[in-house]
Design an enzyme around this catalytic site. Structure first.
Site, PDB file in Angstrom:
ATOM      1  CG  ASP A 325      -1.481 -20.702   7.565  1.00 46.15           C
ATOM      2  OD1 ASP A 325      -2.094 -20.514   6.500  1.00 46.15           O
ATOM      3  OD2 ASP A 325      -1.072 -21.797   7.936  1.00 46.15           O
ATOM      4  CG  PHE A 393     -19.009 -25.423  17.787  1.00 44.62           C
ATOM      5  CD1 PHE A 393     -19.680 -24.316  17.301  1.00 44.62           C
ATOM      6  CD2 PHE A 393     -18.119 -26.085  16.950  1.00 44.62           C
ATOM      7  CE1 PHE A 393     -19.467 -23.876  16.004  1.00 44.62           C
ATOM      8  CE2 PHE A 393     -17.904 -25.653  15.654  1.00 44.62           C
ATOM      9  CZ  PHE A 393     -18.581 -24.546  15.185  1.00 44.62           C
ATOM     10  CB  THR A 394     -21.799 -30.017  16.089  1.00 47.81           C
ATOM     11  OG1 THR A 394     -22.984 -29.333  15.665  1.00 47.81           O
ATOM     12  CG2 THR A 394     -22.052 -30.712  17.418  1.00 47.81           C
ATOM     13  CD  GLU A 396     -22.095 -31.986  11.702  1.00 50.51           C
ATOM     14  OE1 GLU A 396     -21.918 -31.681  12.910  1.00 50.51           O
ATOM     15  OE2 GLU A 396     -21.278 -32.648  11.037  1.00 50.51           O
ATOM     16  CE  LYS A 411     -19.977 -18.813  22.991  1.00 53.18           C
ATOM     17  NZ  LYS A 411     -20.085 -20.196  23.424  1.00 53.18           N
ATOM     18  CG  ASP A 538      -1.253 -26.310   5.549  1.00 53.68           C
ATOM     19  OD1 ASP A 538      -2.003 -25.627   4.831  1.00 53.68           O
ATOM     20  OD2 ASP A 538      -1.227 -26.221   6.786  1.00 53.68           O
TER      21      ASP A 538
END
Length: 698
Positions: A325, A393-394, A396, A411, A538
């Site tokens: 990763d 923050f979302t 969507e 932002k 994973d």
């Protein structure tokens, strides 16, 4: 406005306190050294003389049987063999078996010291189990079964491996990982798995037990370090078959020598034939094979990695492809603000103030780094938190920010913020569009910021590549291992990070299906694949990979799918696991080469001595000019025993693997352990012969 962001400490870096805890959590054997282990190992060496224990080491079982036979022959006078010589041969044959047992016991003892300390922490542990009427009752933790639900309060030990189904709390995992900093565990998501014998330091958790007694992480660790359940790996089984085959061949050879001697008008003492058999069969690797395997598993445990089988460790040594990763493995994972770029017509101060306001309520690592960067760039009077209306923050909107005094500051991702402003990519000022493309091409993440409907500029977030990671990939490349970076980034950003880190290939915009498809493709081409992961997404790939390493703080699904679990939850540990696997294979191969090669010298010591009276012409093969037939045979037997003692440290420590191709490693091993295996016995047997003669022991 360009300014390099300071590089923060990795999430995996250790504080002085955690380093102290890690040191304290190391196995007792690591602290006290081998000095404290040799006495119990010596006792175990005699205990292991029981043929029921030696059946796992067939070569050593043959040596013990020959020692018993030689001991009996000492009681039967033979004019051709002085009794003193026969007794010495018998004694050194017993020493050969004891030294091999001692090496195995010493390897086991290093792990048992840690196992005892782990057991001490789990004895008498109680659990608060949920009863049928909805209440709780205290029971012995050893009686818990998979599916039981327990409640753990602050200050208590979690009684077993499980999944958090309710609550959120800080957990101290120092008892298992050595890391003193507590970690957050909560229901749902990728941080819901908990490990038995770790301590809750705050709040409470409701945990559903996910392992029956004897199947937990702690139980597996104890079983591994004790070697009680360590099954032989395919390579060990194959090598055992080879050693058994060689032993049978040489047994037939020795049995036919007596009739051949009678046919030639001579006689070979049975004691000498027994000594010949022991020197012909590969006793060195036969005596050290078990110790090599146990020591390899012990090194893995010291690395705080639990392997569910020895097969996984050996597969790690044979891997051709590593899937890694990007976030947390190749890069630090916490993106930092590296620069801000103003849109045309926007002053630096206006950009800084708008960006700072848009980030004040953002408690993510990225948001905090933007605030830290701008505070140092343009200090300003910041409003009180109560004056701000945070907009989180979302997934969507892909935006965050605040509302302040009737003004809107946001932002977020480029396309999302343009959509918020009612624009598209074509509306971006060319200067700003070029900066955004440059950020993406260099592996960064561009964000746009706006204030009250006005586009203010762009933010450059950069995920910093870990120092030294490029050199590690170069070493793997020399060993013939190809690295593939797995990331959800777009191909352009992924390519830039890959170029900086020095990986061989990239899997961008990776989904669980893409990871699984890539692993199967590599395996269909005949390659062994290793990967690490922590999320439920994973799990399919971890199960498919030849070596799947799950993070201890990951989901239960990932831990069950993988064949290794890293208790430190450090994805870069996979590189160390590969190194240990290679060391295990190289050590076994090197000592096998040495064992077979040093038999050549012993042939030259014993064969001329055996047939000197029958065929005097064979004296020309006595290239070491040994004093007498008895001295030659006894010297070879003594060397055969002592060389096991000399090689014990190498078997326990392992042969260091250099960054080189397989062909180079093969040439090096043949030169060092092949040629060395021929030369060393010549020198050693001659020196022992001189000593035996000087002491008049023959």
């Amino acid at each position: 406005m360009n300014m390099q962001a300071p590089v923060t400490k990795s999430a995996n870096s250790k504080s002085p306190a955690s380093e102290t805890a890690r040191h304290d959590a190391q196995p007792v054997a690591a602290k006290t050294g081998l000095a404290a282990l040799w006495r119990p190992a010596l006792v175990q060496a005699f205990v292991k003389l029981d043929p029921r224990q030696l059946h796992r080491a067939p070569v050593m079982l043959v040596v013990e049987l020959t020692a018993i036979l030689t001991t009996v022959l000492c009681l039967i006078p033979d004019p051709a063999v002085p009794t003193s010589v026969a007794v010495q041969i018998a004694v050194w044959l017993w020493f050969t078996v004891l030294f091999a047992n001692f090496a195995e016991a010493l390897a086991e003892g290093r792990g048992k010291a840690r196992a005892d300390s782990l057991k001490a922490g789990s004895e008498g542990l109680k659990a608060r189990i949920q009863s049928a009427n909805g209440g709780y009752e205290m029971v012995n933790a050893a009686t818990l079964r998979k599916g039981d639900v327990v409640r753990v309060e602050a200050g208590e030990l979690i009684p077993g491996d499980g999944e958090v189904i309710e609550g959120i709390a800080a957990v101290n995992e120092a008892a298992i990982t050595g890391e003193s900093a507590p970690v957050i565990r909560e229901s749902g998501g990728d941080r819901s798995a908990v490990t038995g014998n770790t301590r809750l330091v705050s709040d409470w958790l409701l945990v559903r037990i996910s392992a029956n007694p004897g199947e937990s992480t702690l139980d597996r660790m104890i079983a591994l370090v004790e070697g009680a359940k360590r099954q032989k790996t395919p390579n060990e089984v194959a090598l055992d078959i080879l050693l058994i085959g060689l032993t049978l061949i040489f047994l037939l050879v020795v049995v036919t020598l007596q009739p051949f001697a009678h046919f030639a008008g001579g006689n070979l003492p049975l004691v000498f034939l027994v000594a010949l058999l022991v020197t012909l069969i590969p006793t060195t690797i036969g005596g050290l094979l078990s110790a090599i395997g146990i020591a390899g598993m012990d090194r893995l445990v010291r690395l705080n990695v639990i392997a569910k089988s020895g097969r996984a460790v050996e597969a790690a040594g044979d891997v051709h492809v590593l899937l890694l990763d990007k976030t947390g493995t190749i890069t630090f994972g916490n993106r930092r603000c590296a620069a801000v770029y103003a849109a045309p017509g926007v002053t630096p101060k206006e950009l800084s103030e708008g960006t700072l306001l848009a980030s004040l309520a953002d408690d993510t690592a990225e948001g905090k780094s933007i605030v830290e960067y701008l505070r140092g760039l343009h200090p300003m009077t910041e409003p009180a938190p109560s004056q701000l209306t945070a907009v989180p923050f979302t997934a969507e909107t892909r935006l965050s920010g605040v509302d302040f005094e009737g003004r809107v500051y946001r932002k977020g991702a480029v396309d999302s913020l343009l959509k918020f402003l009612g624009r598209d990519r074509n509306d971006l000022p060319p200067v700003l569009a070029r900066e955004i493309d440059k950020i993406a091409k260099t592996g960064g993440t561009p964000l746009l910021v706006c204030g009250d409907g006005k586009l203010l500029g762009a933010i450059h977030l950069k995920d910093v590549v870990k120092p030294g990671i490029r050199e590690r990939f170069e070493e793997l490349r020399k060993l013939g291992i190809r690295t593939v970076m797995v990331t959800g980034d777009n191909p352009l950003t992924a390519a830039a990070i890959a170029a900086e880190a020095g990986v061989d290939d990239v899997l961008a915009e990776a989904t669980p299906e893409k990871k699984l498809e890539r692993i199967r493709q590599e395996q269909n081409d005949g390659r062994l694949v290793a990967m690490c992961g922590d999320g439920a997404n994973d799990a399919p790939a971890l199960a498919q990979a030849d070596v799947g390493m799950a993070m201890n703080d990951g989901t239960q699904a990932a831990r069950e799918a993988a064949n290794m679990v890293d208790l430190d939850s450090d994805p870069t540990k996979l590189l160390d696991v590969v190194q240990i696997g290679k060391e295990l294979l190289v050590t076994r191969g090197a000592l096998t080469t040495f064992s077979i090669a040093n038999d050549v010298a012993k042939y030259f010591a014993i064969l001329p001595a055996l047939f000197a009276s029958i065929y005097p012409q064979l004296g020309v093969l006595n290239v070491m000019h040994l004093a007498s037939p008895q001295s030659a045979i006894l010297s070879a037997i003594v060397f055969n025993a002592l060389i096991i003692v000399v090689l014990i440290p190498l078997a326990l420590r392992g042969v260091r693997v250099q960054a080189a191709s397989a062909a180079h490693l093969l040439r090096r091993n043949l030169l060092v352990y092949g040629l060395g295996g021929i030369v060393v016995p010549f020198v050693g047997i001659k020196a022992i012969d001189l000593l035996l003669t000087a002491l008049h022991l023959v």
